[in-house]
Design a protein around this motif. Structure first.
Motif, PDB file in Angstrom:
ATOM      1  N   MET A   5       5.294   4.283   1.842  1.00 29.62           N
ATOM      2  CA  MET A   5       4.506   3.055   2.161  1.00 29.62           C
ATOM      3  C   MET A   5       3.730   3.132   3.385  1.00 29.62           C
ATOM      4  SD  MET A   5       5.302   1.320  -0.719  1.00 29.62           S
ATOM      5  CE  MET A   5       5.052  -0.329  -0.271  1.00 29.62           C
ATOM      6  N   TYR A   6       2.464   2.450   3.484  1.00 27.42           N
ATOM      7  CA  TYR A   6       1.653   2.896   4.772  1.00 27.42           C
ATOM      8  C   TYR A   6       0.836   1.612   5.208  1.00 27.42           C
ATOM      9  CZ  TYR A   6      -2.213   3.798   2.088  1.00 27.42           C
ATOM     10  OH  TYR A   6      -3.303   3.601   0.960  1.00 27.42           O
ATOM     11  N   ARG A   7       0.732   1.542   6.517  1.00 27.10           N
ATOM     12  CA  ARG A   7      -0.144   0.591   6.947  1.00 27.10           C
ATOM     13  C   ARG A   7      -0.833   1.173   8.114  1.00 27.10           C
ATOM     14  NH1 ARG A   7       1.401  -5.387   7.932  1.00 27.10           N
ATOM     15  NH2 ARG A   7      -0.764  -5.830   8.325  1.00 27.10           N
ATOM     16  N   PHE A   8      -2.232   0.850   8.142  1.00 25.80           N
ATOM     17  CA  PHE A   8      -2.874   1.490   9.479  1.00 25.80           C
ATOM     18  C   PHE A   8      -3.707   0.336  10.211  1.00 25.80           C
ATOM     19  CE2 PHE A   8      -3.057   5.214   6.561  1.00 25.80           C
ATOM     20  CZ  PHE A   8      -2.447   5.843   7.091  1.00 25.80           C
ATOM     21  N   PHE A   9      -3.800   0.293  11.466  1.00 27.04           N
ATOM     22  CA  PHE A   9      -4.284  -0.656  12.354  1.00 27.04           C
ATOM     23  C   PHE A   9      -5.160  -0.137  13.161  1.00 27.04           C
ATOM     24  CE2 PHE A   9       0.258  -1.480  11.662  1.00 27.04           C
ATOM     25  CZ  PHE A   9       0.269  -2.651  10.971  1.00 27.04           C
ATOM     26  N   PRO A  10      -6.291  -0.846  13.688  1.00 29.90           N
ATOM     27  CA  PRO A  10      -7.154  -0.173  14.729  1.00 29.90           C
ATOM     28  C   PRO A  10      -6.253   0.463  15.849  1.00 29.90           C
ATOM     29  CG  PRO A  10      -7.865  -2.427  14.047  1.00 29.90           C
ATOM     30  CD  PRO A  10      -6.563  -2.070  13.511  1.00 29.90           C
ATOM     31  N   SER A  11      -6.957   1.310  16.317  1.00 26.81           N
ATOM     32  CA  SER A  11      -6.164   2.049  17.681  1.00 26.81           C
ATOM     33  C   SER A  11      -5.653   1.167  18.732  1.00 26.81           C
ATOM     34  CB  SER A  11      -7.212   3.001  18.063  1.00 26.81           C
ATOM     35  OG  SER A  11      -6.537   3.793  19.186  1.00 26.81           O
ATOM     36  N   GLY A  12      -4.588   1.382  19.184  1.00 24.46           N
ATOM     37  CA  GLY A  12      -4.075   0.777  20.089  1.00 24.46           C
ATOM     38  C   GLY A  12      -2.828   1.787  20.656  1.00 24.46           C
ATOM     39  N   GLU A  13      -1.792   1.373  21.360  1.00 23.52           N
ATOM     40  CA  GLU A  13      -0.885   1.991  21.781  1.00 23.52           C
ATOM     41  C   GLU A  13       0.238   2.352  20.628  1.00 23.52           C
ATOM     42  OE1 GLU A  13       1.660  -0.877  24.354  1.00 23.52           O
ATOM     43  OE2 GLU A  13      -0.617  -0.608  25.088  1.00 23.52           O
ATOM     44  N   GLY A  14       1.016   3.462  20.602  1.00 29.40           N
ATOM     45  CA  GLY A  14       2.085   3.617  19.805  1.00 29.40           C
ATOM     46  C   GLY A  14       1.947   4.863  18.919  1.00 29.40           C
ATOM     47  N   GLY A  15       0.802   5.159  18.284  1.00 32.65           N
ATOM     48  CA  GLY A  15       0.554   6.266  17.592  1.00 32.65           C
ATOM     49  C   GLY A  15       1.185   5.938  16.223  1.00 32.65           C
ATOM     50  N   VAL A  16       2.166   6.498  15.734  1.00 31.04           N
ATOM     51  CA  VAL A  16       2.900   6.548  14.406  1.00 31.04           C
ATOM     52  C   VAL A  16       4.195   6.326  14.336  1.00 31.04           C
ATOM     53  CG1 VAL A  16       3.132   7.340  11.996  1.00 31.04           C
ATOM     54  CG2 VAL A  16       1.280   8.146  13.580  1.00 31.04           C
ATOM     55  N   GLN A  17       4.724   5.119  13.691  1.00 33.98           N
ATOM     56  CA  GLN A  17       5.934   4.863  13.595  1.00 33.98           C
ATOM     57  C   GLN A  17       6.601   4.880  12.282  1.00 33.98           C
ATOM     58  OE1 GLN A  17       6.506   0.807  15.286  1.00 33.98           O
ATOM     59  NE2 GLN A  17       7.525   1.684  16.693  1.00 33.98           N
ATOM     60  N   VAL A  18       7.873   5.604  12.174  1.00 27.98           N
ATOM     61  CA  VAL A  18       8.187   6.113  10.773  1.00 27.98           C
ATOM     62  C   VAL A  18       9.512   5.744  10.422  1.00 27.98           C
ATOM     63  CG1 VAL A  18       8.662   8.368   9.468  1.00 27.98           C
ATOM     64  CG2 VAL A  18       6.802   8.256  11.063  1.00 27.98           C
ATOM     65  N   GLY A  19       9.685   5.390   9.338  1.00 25.85           N
ATOM     66  CA  GLY A  19      11.230   4.919   8.743  1.00 25.85           C
ATOM     67  C   GLY A  19      11.451   5.913   7.610  1.00 25.85           C
ATOM     68  N   LYS A  67       0.937  -1.191   0.114  1.00 29.77           N
ATOM     69  CA  LYS A  67      -0.093   0.032  -0.024  1.00 29.77           C
ATOM     70  C   LYS A  67       0.839   1.209   0.092  1.00 29.77           C
ATOM     71  CE  LYS A  67      -4.301  -1.396   2.404  1.00 29.77           C
ATOM     72  NZ  LYS A  67      -4.880  -0.903   3.493  1.00 29.77           N
ATOM     73  N   GLY A  68       0.858   2.149  -0.957  1.00 24.52           N
ATOM     74  CA  GLY A  68       1.507   3.276  -0.941  1.00 24.52           C
ATOM     75  C   GLY A  68       1.111   3.970  -2.300  1.00 24.52           C
ATOM     76  N   PHE A  69       2.013   5.276  -2.456  1.00 22.24           N
ATOM     77  CA  PHE A  69       1.584   6.233  -3.144  1.00 22.24           C
ATOM     78  C   PHE A  69       3.084   7.099  -3.269  1.00 22.24           C
ATOM     79  CE2 PHE A  69       0.095   7.912   0.679  1.00 22.24           C
ATOM     80  CZ  PHE A  69       0.710   9.252   0.770  1.00 22.24           C
ATOM     81  N   ALA A  70       2.862   7.828  -4.509  1.00 21.91           N
ATOM     82  CA  ALA A  70       4.120   8.894  -4.533  1.00 21.91           C
ATOM     83  C   ALA A  70       3.761  10.192  -4.645  1.00 21.91           C
ATOM     84  CB  ALA A  70       4.956   8.289  -5.804  1.00 21.91           C
TER      85      ALA A  70
END
Length: 132
Positions: free
Chosen positions: A37-51, A27-30
């Motif tokens: 590139m991205y993936r989303f999950f139902p809410s939990g702890e952590g927020g957003v992680q980025v590389g 899953k991605g766009f330019a």
């Protein structure tokens, strides 16, 4: 209280397994010069992680790769609130990976403008996706 504009270790994407899963999902766009590139999950702890990354094939010198990665991280760090509020509104958390695709080292203004478009698009995608 966490710094508003900081980028702590908890927000950095380091897990090889998570990175492999992210690229397997495709899953991605330019938004030139950045591919997202991205993936989303139902809410939990952590927020957003980025590389972030820059190709070793395109940029042979480590100095150039490191500069690009610094510019990408800085552009994200200064504008991450938009993505964070979008994900909080959608009740999700996510992992995002930014790939630099240009053949030359762009100025910070170009990267910052492209990052703003990417973050705006990501928050829109997070709000439009059905929770799974």
């Amino acid at each position: 209280m966490a710094k508003r504009f900081g980028l702590p270790k908890t927000e950095r994407l380091k897990s090889r397994r998570q990175i492999d899963d992210l690229f397997a999902a495709k899953k991605g766009f330019a938004v030139f010069p950045i591919r997202v590139m991205y993936r989303f999950f139902p809410s939990g702890e952590g927020g957003v992680q980025v590389g972030v990354t820059a190709s070793k094939r395109t940029f042979k010198k480590a100095v150039d790769r490191n500069r690009i990665k610094r510019l990408l991280r800085e552009a994200y760090r200064l504008q991450k609130e938009e993505l964070r509020t979008g994900l909080d509104a959608a009740g999700k958390r996510g992992i995002v990976f930014f790939l630099y695709t240009d053949k030359t080292v762009a100025s910070f203004d170009v990267i910052k403008a492209a990052m703003a478009k990417c973050l705006n698009k990501l928050s829109g995608i997070a709000n439009s996706e059905n929770p799974s």
